[in-house]
Motif scaffolding. Structure first.
Motif, mmCIF file in Angstrom:
data_model
loop_
_atom_site.group_PDB
_atom_site.id
_atom_site.type_symbol
_atom_site.label_atom_id
_atom_site.label_comp_id
_atom_site.label_asym_id
_atom_site.label_seq_id
_atom_site.Cartn_x
_atom_site.Cartn_y
_atom_site.Cartn_z
ATOM 1 N N ARG A 216 57.375 56.081 -22.016
ATOM 2 C CA ARG A 216 57.388 57.377 -21.332
ATOM 3 C C ARG A 216 57.521 58.535 -22.326
ATOM 4 N NH1 ARG A 216 57.674 57.618 -15.860
ATOM 5 N NH2 ARG A 216 58.123 55.699 -14.717
ATOM 6 N N SER A 217 58.245 58.315 -23.406
ATOM 7 C CA SER A 217 58.372 59.390 -24.401
ATOM 8 C C SER A 217 57.022 59.708 -25.023
ATOM 9 C CB SER A 217 59.386 58.993 -25.480
ATOM 10 O OG SER A 217 58.884 57.993 -26.328
ATOM 11 N N GLU A 218 56.206 58.686 -25.235
ATOM 12 C CA GLU A 218 54.856 58.918 -25.763
ATOM 13 C C GLU A 218 54.010 59.683 -24.748
ATOM 14 O OE1 GLU A 218 52.933 55.408 -27.146
ATOM 15 O OE2 GLU A 218 54.448 54.968 -28.667
ATOM 16 N N GLU A 219 54.159 59.337 -23.457
ATOM 17 C CA GLU A 219 53.404 60.047 -22.423
ATOM 18 C C GLU A 219 53.816 61.513 -22.360
ATOM 19 O OE1 GLU A 219 51.850 57.003 -19.057
ATOM 20 O OE2 GLU A 219 53.755 57.992 -18.684
ATOM 21 N N ILE A 220 55.114 61.766 -22.489
ATOM 22 C CA ILE A 220 55.593 63.152 -22.457
ATOM 23 C C ILE A 220 54.983 63.960 -23.599
ATOM 24 C CG2 ILE A 220 57.632 64.610 -22.789
ATOM 25 C CD1 ILE A 220 59.220 62.431 -21.271
ATOM 26 N N LYS B 62 57.485 45.397 -17.148
ATOM 27 C CA LYS B 62 56.852 46.256 -18.138
ATOM 28 C C LYS B 62 56.379 47.557 -17.494
ATOM 29 C CE LYS B 62 54.477 47.459 -21.875
ATOM 30 N NZ LYS B 62 55.128 47.864 -23.134
ATOM 31 N N TYR B 63 56.761 48.677 -18.081
ATOM 32 C CA TYR B 63 56.268 49.963 -17.602
ATOM 33 C C TYR B 63 54.804 50.109 -17.987
ATOM 34 C CZ TYR B 63 55.319 54.925 -17.346
ATOM 35 O OH TYR B 63 54.731 56.147 -17.069
ATOM 36 N N MET B 64 53.963 50.360 -17.009
ATOM 37 C CA MET B 64 52.540 50.541 -17.248
ATOM 38 C C MET B 64 52.210 52.021 -17.172
ATOM 39 S SD MET B 64 51.103 47.650 -17.909
ATOM 40 C CE MET B 64 51.541 45.915 -17.841
ATOM 41 N N GLY B 65 51.976 52.637 -18.320
ATOM 42 C CA GLY B 65 51.564 54.028 -18.349
ATOM 43 C C GLY B 65 50.117 54.163 -17.912
ATOM 44 N N SER B 66 49.587 55.368 -18.023
ATOM 45 C CA SER B 66 48.209 55.608 -17.572
ATOM 46 C C SER B 66 47.212 54.772 -18.358
ATOM 47 C CB SER B 66 47.883 57.094 -17.698
ATOM 48 O OG SER B 66 48.096 57.560 -19.024
ATOM 49 N N LEU B 67 47.452 54.577 -19.671
ATOM 50 C CA LEU B 67 46.537 53.785 -20.488
ATOM 51 C C LEU B 67 46.555 52.322 -20.068
ATOM 52 C CD1 LEU B 67 44.651 53.357 -22.898
ATOM 53 C CD2 LEU B 67 46.688 53.220 -24.363
ATOM 54 N N GLN B 68 47.748 51.749 -19.944
ATOM 55 C CA GLN B 68 47.847 50.338 -19.572
ATOM 56 C C GLN B 68 47.305 50.096 -18.160
ATOM 57 O OE1 GLN B 68 50.322 52.107 -20.969
ATOM 58 N NE2 GLN B 68 50.587 51.091 -22.947
ATOM 59 N N SER B 69 47.585 51.017 -17.241
ATOM 60 C CA SER B 69 47.098 50.876 -15.867
ATOM 61 C C SER B 69 45.573 50.943 -15.824
ATOM 62 C CB SER B 69 47.691 51.968 -14.976
ATOM 63 O OG SER B 69 49.095 51.843 -14.900
ATOM 64 N N LEU B 70 44.996 51.842 -16.623
ATOM 65 C CA LEU B 70 43.545 51.943 -16.678
ATOM 66 C C LEU B 70 42.933 50.660 -17.219
ATOM 67 C CD1 LEU B 70 41.000 53.719 -16.369
ATOM 68 C CD2 LEU B 70 41.343 54.447 -18.742
ATOM 69 N N PHE B 71 43.544 50.101 -18.271
ATOM 70 C CA PHE B 71 43.001 48.872 -18.836
ATOM 71 C C PHE B 71 43.139 47.699 -17.862
ATOM 72 C CE2 PHE B 71 43.124 44.976 -21.349
ATOM 73 C CZ PHE B 71 41.950 45.112 -22.076
ATOM 74 N N LEU B 72 44.243 47.624 -17.143
ATOM 75 C CA LEU B 72 44.408 46.563 -16.140
ATOM 76 C C LEU B 72 43.283 46.613 -15.109
ATOM 77 C CD1 LEU B 72 48.202 46.333 -15.181
ATOM 78 C CD2 LEU B 72 46.747 44.477 -16.018
ATOM 79 N N ASP B 73 43.013 47.793 -14.572
ATOM 80 C CA ASP B 73 41.943 47.936 -13.581
ATOM 81 C C ASP B 73 40.588 47.601 -14.191
ATOM 82 O OD1 ASP B 73 43.719 48.650 -11.613
ATOM 83 O OD2 ASP B 73 43.446 50.812 -11.905
ATOM 84 N N PHE B 74 40.376 48.050 -15.428
ATOM 85 C CA PHE B 74 39.122 47.753 -16.115
ATOM 86 C C PHE B 74 38.935 46.246 -16.270
ATOM 87 C CE2 PHE B 74 36.748 46.832 -19.971
ATOM 88 C CZ PHE B 74 35.604 47.598 -19.811
ATOM 89 N N ASP C 239 47.836 68.939 -26.626
ATOM 90 C CA ASP C 239 46.411 68.917 -26.300
ATOM 91 C C ASP C 239 45.807 67.539 -26.529
ATOM 92 O OD1 ASP C 239 46.448 71.606 -25.699
ATOM 93 O OD2 ASP C 239 46.083 72.194 -27.792
ATOM 94 N N ALA C 240 46.660 66.542 -26.738
ATOM 95 C CA ALA C 240 46.156 65.201 -27.045
ATOM 96 C C ALA C 240 45.493 64.585 -25.814
ATOM 97 C CB ALA C 240 47.301 64.305 -27.517
ATOM 98 N N ASP C 241 44.588 63.649 -26.073
ATOM 99 C CA ASP C 241 43.964 62.861 -25.020
ATOM 100 C C ASP C 241 45.056 62.084 -24.283
ATOM 101 O OD1 ASP C 241 42.653 60.909 -23.532
ATOM 102 O OD2 ASP C 241 41.021 60.731 -24.971
ATOM 103 N N PRO C 242 45.080 62.098 -22.942
ATOM 104 C CA PRO C 242 46.105 61.348 -22.206
ATOM 105 C C PRO C 242 46.019 59.843 -22.451
ATOM 106 C CG PRO C 242 44.411 62.199 -20.726
ATOM 107 C CD PRO C 242 44.200 62.863 -22.045
#
Length: 301
Positions: free
Chosen positions: A76-80, A276-288, A86-89
């Protein structure tokens, strides 16, 4: 109480590396700095987090409770940081694991297609046997993994993924490979070249092929598919491997397929830690990954 992200990083690194020395190297800190941060964390929490056994640090019950929370906090700290810049989410690190067949023959295409579709480039891929991959997931060293063997761990979610075709192989010098359909009775008393314990390929043989054989012998245990193919080619025994692993050797004539009565199908599995906390990146990869196929249009074969 004032717990810091540095203490959480130190705790997580020590939990995964099991020594202060290895954790210090990983974090690019001195050993005294790691020891001090860990001691201060234990003082703040008023709990020991590790058992010290033979110069190694093993998580105790309190440490196991803290590890998923520490992992989530760091994610979560990385997501914050990404949200407030301006970094890519999707700029975080994606840590993927795979057992040998999937890791060598399938996951490079999964990651390649994921990069093409999302532009994300920061990924790591660990390839090991199924047991090792499961251990890394349990230690929060990996985000998501793909294995050939079913893993019965209550803390891991195990989703069916794709199917794999297994083949029985022998040397061109072996009369069992002369082309006709054989019964398992024809394979009684044969020597076999197996993967090491903990391998999904070995598990498949033990569960699905060995019970069909009246008698069989383990001639060799080898830790790579390439070594097994070479051993079979040298007529040291039969083997049961993924067709993907044996495709080149079959095409070149180094080994031949032994035709058995029914197709040998194996389930692949996608794994992740239940806590395991799934951030936006991990959640996107799971769906992919759930919707992925080798050519993006046809099912994986």
């Amino acid at each position: 109480m004032s717990i810091t992200l540095k203490q959480m990083r130190v705790f997580t690194a020590v939990a995964q590396e099991q020594t202060v020395t290895a954790a210090a190297e990983r974090l690019h800190l001195s050993k005294p700095a790691v020891s001090t941060a860990l001691s201060e964390l234990e003082r703040l929490l008023d709990h020991r987090l590790f058992d010290r056994v033979n110069n190694r640090l093993h998580l105790n019950a309190q440490g196991h409770k803290l590890l998923p929370l520490a992992s989530e906090l760091l994610e979560r700290s990385e997501e914050i940081e990404g949200v407030l810049s301006d970094a890519d989410p999707l700029s975080g690190q994606l840590n993927i694991g795979g057992s040998y067949t999937i890791g060598n023959h399938v996951l490079p295409f999964v990651l390649g297609h994921f990069r093409d579709e999302t532009g994300h480039r920061k990924q790591s891929l660990v390839i090991a046997n199924t047991a090792r991959i499961a251990t890394m997931l349990l230690g929060f060293e990996l985000d998501i993994a793909f294995v050939e063997g079913r893993v019965d761990e209550p803390d891991l979610v195990c989703e069916p993924w794709h199917e794999d075709e297994m083949v029985v192989l022998c040397s061109p010098q072996n009369p069992l490979g002369e082309g006709g359909m054989l019964s398992y009775a024809d394979l009684a008393g044969t020597d076999w070249v197996l993967r090491e314990p903990g391998s999904g390929t070995r598990e498949f043989f033990i569960q699905h092929v060995a019970p069909q054989l009246r008698e069989w012998h383990c001639a060799f245990e080898l830790s790579s598919h390439e070594a097994i193919v070479n051993a079979v080619s040298a007529n040291l025994g039969l083997a049961c491997l993924s067709r993907m692993s044996a495709r080149q050797a079959l095409a070149e004539g180094g080994v031949v397929e032994v035709r058995v009565p029914e197709p040998l199908k194996r389930q692949h599995w996608m794994l992740y830690h239940r806590q395991k906390y799934m951030g936006s990146l991990q959640s996107l990869f799971l769906d992919f990954a759930r919707n992925w196929s080798l050519d993006h249009n046809q099912p994986l074969r």
